[in-house]
Scaffold this active site. Structure first.
Site, PDB file in Angstrom:
ATOM      1  N   ARG A   1       0.825  -1.229   0.000  1.00 45.27           N
ATOM      2  CA  ARG A   1       0.000   0.000   0.000  1.00 45.27           C
ATOM      3  C   ARG A   1       0.853   1.272   0.000  1.00 45.27           C
ATOM      4  O   ARG A   1       0.521   2.262   0.664  1.00 45.27           O
ATOM      5  CB  ARG A   1      -0.952   0.020   1.211  1.00 45.27           C
TER       6      ARG A   1
ATOM      7  N   SER B   1     -11.117  -3.075   3.108  1.00 43.07           N
ATOM      8  CA  SER B   1     -10.456  -3.296   4.399  1.00 43.07           C
ATOM      9  C   SER B   1     -10.200  -1.939   5.039  1.00 43.07           C
ATOM     10  O   SER B   1      -9.528  -1.092   4.462  1.00 43.07           O
ATOM     11  CB  SER B   1      -9.116  -3.997   4.206  1.00 43.07           C
TER      12      SER B   1
ATOM     13  N   GLU C   1      -6.412   1.957   6.713  1.00 37.33           N
ATOM     14  CA  GLU C   1      -5.970   1.871   5.314  1.00 37.33           C
ATOM     15  C   GLU C   1      -6.747   2.886   4.481  1.00 37.33           C
ATOM     16  O   GLU C   1      -6.230   3.478   3.537  1.00 37.33           O
ATOM     17  CB  GLU C   1      -6.214   0.461   4.760  1.00 37.33           C
TER      18      GLU C   1
HETATM   19  C1  LIG Z   1     -15.517  -4.028  -1.492  1.00 37.04           C
HETATM   20  C2  LIG Z   1     -14.091  -3.534  -1.601  1.00 37.04           C
HETATM   21  C3  LIG Z   1     -13.055  -4.448  -1.741  1.00 37.04           C
HETATM   22  C4  LIG Z   1     -11.728  -4.004  -1.841  1.00 37.04           C
HETATM   23  N1  LIG Z   1     -10.737  -4.929  -2.001  1.00 37.04           N
HETATM   24  C5  LIG Z   1      -9.456  -4.518  -2.136  1.00 37.04           C
HETATM   25  C6  LIG Z   1      -8.413  -5.466  -2.346  1.00 37.04           C
HETATM   26  O1  LIG Z   1      -8.620  -6.673  -2.426  1.00 37.04           O
HETATM   27  N2  LIG Z   1      -7.138  -4.987  -2.469  1.00 37.04           N
HETATM   28  C7  LIG Z   1      -6.857  -3.645  -2.402  1.00 37.04           C
HETATM   29  O2  LIG Z   1      -5.682  -3.264  -2.553  1.00 37.04           O
HETATM   30  N3  LIG Z   1      -7.827  -2.729  -2.210  1.00 37.04           N
HETATM   31  C8  LIG Z   1      -9.113  -3.131  -2.079  1.00 37.04           C
HETATM   32  N4  LIG Z   1     -10.107  -2.203  -1.886  1.00 37.04           N
HETATM   33  C9  LIG Z   1      -9.768  -0.767  -1.738  1.00 37.04           C
HETATM   34  C10 LIG Z   1      -9.765   0.014  -3.072  1.00 37.04           C
HETATM   35  O3  LIG Z   1     -10.624  -0.561  -4.030  1.00 37.04           O
HETATM   36  C11 LIG Z   1      -8.357   0.090  -3.650  1.00 37.04           C
HETATM   37  O4  LIG Z   1      -7.494   0.722  -2.740  1.00 37.04           O
HETATM   38  C12 LIG Z   1      -8.296   0.839  -4.989  1.00 37.04           C
HETATM   39  O5  LIG Z   1      -6.978   0.730  -5.495  1.00 37.04           O
HETATM   40  C13 LIG Z   1      -8.679   2.319  -4.888  1.00 37.04           C
HETATM   41  O6  LIG Z   1      -8.818   2.812  -6.219  1.00 37.04           O
HETATM   42  P1  LIG Z   1      -9.788   4.037  -6.526  1.00 37.04           P
HETATM   43  O7  LIG Z   1      -9.702   4.353  -7.958  1.00 37.04           O
HETATM   44  O8  LIG Z   1     -11.159   3.749  -6.007  1.00 37.04           O
HETATM   45  O9  LIG Z   1      -9.097   5.149  -5.660  1.00 37.04           O
HETATM   46  P2  LIG Z   1      -9.810   6.309  -4.740  1.00 37.04           P
HETATM   47  O10 LIG Z   1     -10.520   5.610  -3.638  1.00 37.04           O
HETATM   48  O11 LIG Z   1     -10.626   7.155  -5.653  1.00 37.04           O
HETATM   49  O12 LIG Z   1      -8.554   7.047  -4.233  1.00 37.04           O
HETATM   50  C14 LIG Z   1      -7.735   6.435  -3.255  1.00 37.04           C
HETATM   51  C15 LIG Z   1      -6.428   7.232  -3.147  1.00 37.04           C
HETATM   52  O13 LIG Z   1      -5.723   7.144  -4.391  1.00 37.04           O
HETATM   53  C16 LIG Z   1      -5.531   8.443  -4.943  1.00 37.04           C
HETATM   54  N5  LIG Z   1      -5.702   8.337  -6.392  1.00 37.04           N
HETATM   55  C17 LIG Z   1      -6.684   7.722  -7.086  1.00 37.04           C
HETATM   56  N6  LIG Z   1      -6.445   7.821  -8.410  1.00 37.04           N
HETATM   57  C18 LIG Z   1      -5.301   8.518  -8.554  1.00 37.04           C
HETATM   58  C19 LIG Z   1      -4.532   8.972  -9.678  1.00 37.04           C
HETATM   59  N7  LIG Z   1      -4.896   8.711 -10.943  1.00 37.04           N
HETATM   60  N8  LIG Z   1      -3.403   9.688  -9.443  1.00 37.04           N
HETATM   61  C20 LIG Z   1      -3.007   9.979  -8.173  1.00 37.04           C
HETATM   62  N9  LIG Z   1      -3.698   9.582  -7.074  1.00 37.04           N
HETATM   63  C21 LIG Z   1      -4.830   8.856  -7.264  1.00 37.04           C
HETATM   64  C22 LIG Z   1      -6.578   9.325  -4.284  1.00 37.04           C
HETATM   65  O14 LIG Z   1      -6.161  10.680  -4.250  1.00 37.04           O
HETATM   66  C23 LIG Z   1      -6.658   8.711  -2.898  1.00 37.04           C
HETATM   67  O15 LIG Z   1      -5.612   9.182  -2.070  1.00 37.04           O
HETATM   68  C24 LIG Z   1     -11.447  -2.630  -1.781  1.00 37.04           C
HETATM   69  C25 LIG Z   1     -12.502  -1.698  -1.658  1.00 37.04           C
HETATM   70  C26 LIG Z   1     -13.808  -2.152  -1.560  1.00 37.04           C
HETATM   71  C27 LIG Z   1     -14.913  -1.137  -1.447  1.00 37.04           C
END
Ligand SMILES: Cc1cc2nc3c(=O)[nH]c(=O)nc-3n(C[C@H](O)[C@H](O)[C@H](O)COP(=O)(O)OP(=O)(O)OC[C@H]3O[C@@H](n4cnc5c(N)ncnc54)[C@H](O)[C@@H]3O)c2cc1C
Length: 319
Positions: free
Chosen positions: A189, A239, A309
């Site tokens: 992470r 998580s 997280e």
């Molecule tokens: C049901 C569920 C299951 C999940 N399972 C997992 C799993 O198995 N493994 C895991 O790692 N995570 C998991 N997650 C968490 C999440 O999906 C991940 O962390 C995912 O990578 C976040 O991506 P996002 O586009 O939604 O980012 P956001 O939630 O929109 O942003 C998260 C962070 O990333 C930054 N960010 C996003 N896009 C960019 C970009 N293009 N440039 C710079 N910064 C950026 C944002 O500023 C913020 O700080 C889960 C979430 C849910 C709801």
């Protein structure tokens, strides 16, 4: 900050840019929680993203990037900032040449460039359709490539850094740069791009060729495991806590007797104790109070302090 004037300036200087005022972050996050963002822009091209970032830097306006909002808890007061949303509007996936050091693998591997807003599901499905393996682990992670690159998303023994060899970014000065895997400093992470406040524009991935049926079978297996274990039917941000070294957060929470523990509308999931879910109209305050209670109770029972997280937005400034 005069956001009306800034929005007008953006509209005049970046023709066609989607600009919205006062957008509830509850609508942009999977937790379905959070007050308004002053401005939300949704660029469709790299040029629009770069121009937006440069405009913010020039005018000294704070900005944040959001993907699919699946790892964010936004405060009830919202954020007094510009939110740049990189999701389905910026989501092309194209085949490209293998990098020179990997050219010898050309009979068995293929490189692709994926724009930051492409969802992991879209990427996994597209690669599967092209007979390219390696991204199956992410098919059920409900975020974007940008989100995956920033935090080295991972699941089921796979992680983003296993398949990525370079990311294109905007650095903190507004310049487009390419960061290779040696400099991305991916670990659990964590990435250099996150620490340095870079915007991820896209990622180059290298995948191995494989039978489409075999890739599909692996993806279906992982989706089934996820649906069995995780409360996918309820709003959450996945998580809630990082995995502490040598432990599993969910097990510590369960052992502290906190399954189903509730504060207001926020609840430790009955199905997976590592998840806090929005069980019924939870506020950000409910979730924060619940997180704090869980931290204290787990510390009392196991001597381990759980670190969130989920990314907290808007708490520093307003709460
Ligand atoms: C049901 C569920 C299951 C999940 N399972 C997992 C799993 O198995 N493994 C895991 O790692 N995570 C998991 N997650 C968490 C999440 O999906 C991940 O962390 C995912 O990578 C976040 O991506 P996002 O586009 O939604 O980012 P956001 O939630 O929109 O942003 C998260 C962070 O990333 C930054 N960010 C996003 N896009 C960019 C970009 N293009 N440039 C710079 N910064 C950026 C944002 O500023 C913020 O700080 C889960 C979430 C849910 C709801």
């Amino acid at each position: 900050m005069n956001y009306d004037a800034f929005a007008d300036m953006l509209a005049r200087s970046i023709l066609g840019l989607s600009i919205k005022r006062q957008v509830p972050l509850a609508e942009l996050t999977t937790f379905q929680i959070g007050g308004p963002a002053e401005i939300v822009v949704e660029p469709k091209t790299q040029a629009e993203i770069v121009s937006t970032v440069k405009a913010c830097l020039q005018e000294n306006v704070c900005y944040r990037i959001i993907g699919l909002g699946s790892d964010i808890l936004a405060s009830d007061a919202g954020v007094d900032e510009v939110v740049i949303r990189l999701a389905e509007n910026y989501a092309h996936i194209n085949k490209t040449d293998l990098p020179t050091p990997l050219r010898s693998l050309k009979d068995t591997h293929q490189a692709v460039y994926v724009e930051a807003g492409a969802s992991n599901e879209l990427v996994a499905d597209t690669l599967c359709g092209w007979g390219l393996a390696g991204y199956e682990f992410a098919c059920g992670i409900p975020g974007t490539i940008g989100g995956a690159a920033i935090m080295n998303a991972g699941a089921y023994d796979g992680e983003f850094s296993n398949v990525a060899y370079k990311v294109r970014c905007i650095d903190a000065n507004g310049h487009v740069v390419e960061v290779d895997r040696e400099h991305a400093d991916w670990s659990y992470r964590h990435s250099m791009m996150d620490e340095a406040g870079f915007v991820v524009l896209g990622a180059y991935l290298v995948l191995a060729t494989d039978e489409q049926a075999a890739i599909t079978a692996r993806m279906q297996d992982l989706q089934r495991k996820r649906a069995e274990k995780q409360p996918l039917e309820m709003p959450s941000a996945g998580s809630t806590f990082k995995r502490p070294k040598g432990y599993f957060a969910g097990k510590l929470i369960q052992d502290a007797g906190l399954r189903g523990f509730q504060v207001g509308g926020a609840q430790v999931s009955q199905k997976h104790t590592g998840f806090v879910v929005n069980a019924q109209g939870a506020t950000a305050k409910d979730v924060c109070d619940l997180i704090e209670q869980v931290q204290i109770r787990v510390y009392e029972s196991a001597g381990v302090w759980l670190e969130p997280e989920v990314r907290m937005w808007g708490f520093e400034e307003k709460e």
